[in-house]
Design an enzyme around this catalytic site. Structure first.
Site, short mmCIF file in Angstrom:
data_model
loop_
_atom_site.label_atom_id
_atom_site.label_comp_id
_atom_site.label_asym_id
_atom_site.label_seq_id
_atom_site.Cartn_x
_atom_site.Cartn_y
_atom_site.Cartn_z
NE ARG A 51 -2.32 -0.12 3.48
CZ ARG A 51 -2.90 -0.71 4.49
NH1 ARG A 51 -4.21 -0.79 4.54
NH2 ARG A 51 -2.20 -1.22 5.49
CE LYS A 111 -7.15 -14.74 11.24
NZ LYS A 111 -5.76 -14.58 11.33
CB VAL A 138 -6.22 -22.97 10.42
CG1 VAL A 138 -6.59 -23.48 11.81
CG2 VAL A 138 -7.46 -22.66 9.63
N GLY A 140 -1.31 -20.58 12.05
CA GLY A 140 -0.01 -20.09 11.57
C GLY A 140 0.95 -21.15 11.12
N GLY A 193 2.55 -6.66 22.60
CA GLY A 193 2.27 -6.78 21.18
C GLY A 193 1.52 -8.05 20.81
CD GLU A 196 -4.14 -6.29 15.96
OE1 GLU A 196 -4.11 -5.09 15.63
OE2 GLU A 196 -3.48 -7.18 15.40
CG ASP A 207 -8.14 -15.04 15.08
OD1 ASP A 207 -7.65 -14.64 14.01
OD2 ASP A 207 -7.65 -15.98 15.73
CE LYS A 211 -6.47 -18.10 13.51
NZ LYS A 211 -5.76 -17.62 14.71
N GLY A 308 2.67 -15.04 14.15
CA GLY A 308 4.01 -14.47 14.04
C GLY A 308 4.45 -14.55 12.59
N1 LIG Z 1 0.72 -11.97 11.35
C1 LIG Z 1 0.40 -13.20 11.71
O1 LIG Z 1 0.89 -13.70 12.74
C2 LIG Z 1 -0.53 -14.03 10.87
C3 LIG Z 1 -0.77 -15.39 11.23
C4 LIG Z 1 -1.62 -16.16 10.43
C5 LIG Z 1 -2.23 -15.59 9.33
N2 LIG Z 1 -2.00 -14.27 9.04
C6 LIG Z 1 -2.69 -13.69 7.90
O2 LIG Z 1 -1.72 -13.24 6.96
C7 LIG Z 1 -2.23 -12.10 6.27
C8 LIG Z 1 -1.23 -10.96 6.40
O3 LIG Z 1 -1.02 -10.65 7.76
P1 LIG Z 1 0.14 -9.66 8.23
O4 LIG Z 1 0.21 -9.78 9.72
O5 LIG Z 1 1.38 -9.88 7.44
O6 LIG Z 1 -0.50 -8.25 7.84
P2 LIG Z 1 0.24 -6.83 7.77
O7 LIG Z 1 1.51 -6.84 8.54
O8 LIG Z 1 -0.80 -5.80 8.10
O9 LIG Z 1 0.62 -6.70 6.22
C9 LIG Z 1 -0.32 -6.46 5.21
C10 LIG Z 1 0.42 -6.08 3.95
O10 LIG Z 1 -0.54 -5.90 2.93
C11 LIG Z 1 -0.34 -4.62 2.31
N3 LIG Z 1 -1.64 -4.10 1.90
C12 LIG Z 1 -2.73 -3.91 2.66
N4 LIG Z 1 -3.75 -3.46 1.91
C13 LIG Z 1 -3.28 -3.36 0.65
C14 LIG Z 1 -3.85 -2.93 -0.57
N5 LIG Z 1 -5.11 -2.51 -0.67
N6 LIG Z 1 -3.06 -2.96 -1.67
C15 LIG Z 1 -1.77 -3.37 -1.58
N7 LIG Z 1 -1.18 -3.78 -0.45
C16 LIG Z 1 -1.93 -3.78 0.65
C17 LIG Z 1 0.33 -3.76 3.37
O11 LIG Z 1 1.06 -2.74 2.73
P3 LIG Z 1 1.95 -1.67 3.57
O12 LIG Z 1 3.08 -2.48 4.15
O13 LIG Z 1 2.38 -0.71 2.58
O14 LIG Z 1 1.02 -1.14 4.63
C18 LIG Z 1 1.22 -4.79 4.07
O15 LIG Z 1 2.43 -4.93 3.39
C19 LIG Z 1 -3.60 -11.82 6.88
O16 LIG Z 1 -4.60 -12.43 6.11
C20 LIG Z 1 -3.52 -12.48 8.25
O17 LIG Z 1 -4.79 -12.87 8.76
C21 LIG Z 1 -1.16 -13.49 9.79
#
Ligand SMILES: NC(=O)c1ccc[n+]([C@@H]2O[C@H](COP(=O)([O-])OP(=O)(O)OC[C@H]3O[C@@H](n4cnc5c(N)ncnc54)[C@H](OP(=O)(O)O)[C@@H]3O)[C@@H](O)[C@H]2O)c1
Length: 434
Positions: A51, A111, A138, A140, A193, A196, A207, A211, A308
């Site tokens: 983004r 998810k 689901v 991670g 952290g 949220e 959440d 899952k 994570g």
């Molecule tokens: N984090 C976890 O522990 C975890 C675990 C299991 C599953 N997940 C899943 O993995 C996915 C990503 O999670 P995350 O924690 O990595 O999220 P995040 O840190 O918020 O990263 C989201 C990324 O998507 C980009 N983005 C958001 N909206 C966009 C748009 N409209 N166009 C282009 N880019 C866009 C953001 O860009 P910018 O960097 O420029 O803001 C960022 O790079 C989610 O579906 C989450 O549920 C995460």
């Protein structure tokens, strides 16, 4: 002599480079040799959509790889496989649909998307004959989807019980081990952290429910949607409940339960008391675990980091290698198959044991009045404990298995009994009568 490993480069378009996306880029870079020698494919991340192009990112990719034009990544002829780690419904849904329709396999960790529009996406993948892989969606880093749909494909799964939300497990662990209140434990989780600033998706069980939807669909080959899942969070759990649970030999956990019973399915998320000797009772802090019960294999538990960037990226990379190998060999991975519509039992019909805490007048005849209400509604008491608190008494009941509707009617009636001053917590018990 073994066949020489066929090396192909599979080019990846990455949608999102946040926690998971950036960890994936680093993992692909660090493990390139291992991936190449084990899988016989070279994975190259060629395009990345984000983004905010100005944001500094700790990833070994040139600035020219980045764009904020998500669609151009999906349609780029130099992209063979798409990885979606943006999150949310849109634009993820449209981008994944477009990729699948143009014959590009997709790996996602989303998810929320799968719980809401998974059916439509799987049909699109099926129609195009390409992979849609979602191991990371689901729990991670814990491999669950592949064990359920491949390793256990020949078994009959009866029940999956999961601790699938690290934030709530962390909060409940602090309440159990330090005697913290819910609010203090939540504040600590936020400082570290783990939670949220707006923690409702975690603490109210949304959440975990998303899952549970995916787990139930895969475990039972059924078309389960978010609305089928009963949900309760942990915000009403008090330090008194946690202490009573310990006295009774239980620990409180937020469980996602998907089970088959008499041909119906039941899918739910709620706090439960589980016996201290149950393997899930030992899952502490922000760890996740899945406890699977199946006819042939018996009991099976998978344990690890449910969230994570790095653990989740590990699961995404496993899928990515699968998709890349399938692409290189012209094949496809295991498909989700035809999801059948099954009756999902409304929560009122589900049976559990229950824990009830109430405050009553401390005088003769009180117990008889209370026991009468249980009896009238067909709920049988398994055990009762009494503690004096001034002029009142605190009563703690554990019931035998009873229908939710009957238990609810009992609680309703108890509130109208003059000697009952308060019916406090009602918590399901994963007991010895399962
Ligand atoms: N984090 C976890 O522990 C975890 C675990 C299991 C599953 N997940 C899943 O993995 C996915 C990503 O999670 P995350 O924690 O990595 O999220 P995040 O840190 O918020 O990263 C989201 C990324 O998507 C980009 N983005 C958001 N909206 C966009 C748009 N409209 N166009 C282009 N880019 C866009 C953001 O860009 P910018 O960097 O420029 O803001 C960022 O790079 C989610 O579906 C989450 O549920 C995460």
């Amino acid at each position: 002599m073994a066949d020489p490993v066929r090396e192909e480069t599979v080019r990846v378009g990455l949608l999102g480079c946040g926690h998971v996306g950036s960890a994936l880029v680093r993992l692909v870079d660090e493990h390139a040799d291992v991936i190449e020698s084990r899988a016989g494919v070279r994975i190259e991340i060629t395009r990345v959509a984000v983004r905010n192009l100005a944001r500094e990112r700790d990833v070994p990719l040139p600035a020219s790889s980045f764009t904020h034009d998500t669609e151009s990544v999906v349609t780029d002829p130099d992209v063979d496989v798409v990885v979606e780690v943006i999150g949310g419904i849109e634009p993820a849904r449209s981008l994944i649909t477009e990729a699948l329709k143009t014959g590009k396999p997709v790996v996602t960790a989303n998810k929320e998307l799968l719980a809401n529009v998974g059916k439509e996406l799987f049909e699109t993948a099926e129609g195009s004959g390409v992979d849609l892989l979602f191991e990371a969606s689901v729990a991670g880093g814990i491999p669950l989807i592949r064990p359920l749909r491949e390793s256990l494909a020949g078994d009959r799964i009866r029940r999956v019980i999961g601790i699938v939300n690290g934030t709530t497990n962390y909060i409940l662990t602090r309440m159990t081990e330090e005697g913290s209140t819910f609010h203090d434990a939540l504040a600590e989780a936020q400082t570290l952290g783990y939670a949220e600033r707006d923690p409702s998706a975690d603490i109210e069980g949304y959440d975990a429910a998303a899952k549970a939807t995916i787990i139930a669909s895969i475990a039972f080959g059924a078309r389960i949607v978010a609305g089928d899942v009963y949900r309760e969070g942990i915000s009403e759990i008090t330090e008194h409940d946690i202490a009573s649970a310990r006295d009774l030999g239980y620990v409180v956990k937020l469980l996602a339960v998907a089970e088959e019973s008499d041909g119906d399915l039941a899918v739910r998320v709620h706090p439960s008391m589980i016996p201290l000797h149950h393997p899930l009772a030992a899952v502490r802090e922000s760890f996740n675990a899945l406890f699977i019960e199946a006819d042939a294999v018996g009991e099976l538990m998978l344990y690890g980091r449910g969230a994570g960037g790095s653990p989740t990226a590990s699961a995404v990379l496993g899928d990515l290698i699968d998709a890349a190998k399938n692409l290189a060999s012209g094949g496809r991975g295991a498909t989700i198959g035809a999801l059948t519509r099954r009756r999902v039992r409304p929560i009122d019909e589900v049976e559990s044991q229950f824990y009830l805490l109430m405050e009553v007048a401390d005088r003769p005849g009180v117990l008889a009045k209370i026991a009468d209400q249980f009896g009238r509604h067909g709920v049988s008491i398994k055990s009762m404990q009494q503690r004096g608190i001034g002029d009142d008494a605190r009563l703690i009941f554990v019931t035998h298995r009873a229908r939710e509707a009957d238990l609810r009617a009992t609680v309703h009636a108890l509130r109208d009994v003059d000697v009952v001053h308060r019916v406090g917590s009602v918590i399901r018990v994963l007991g010895d009568e399962e």
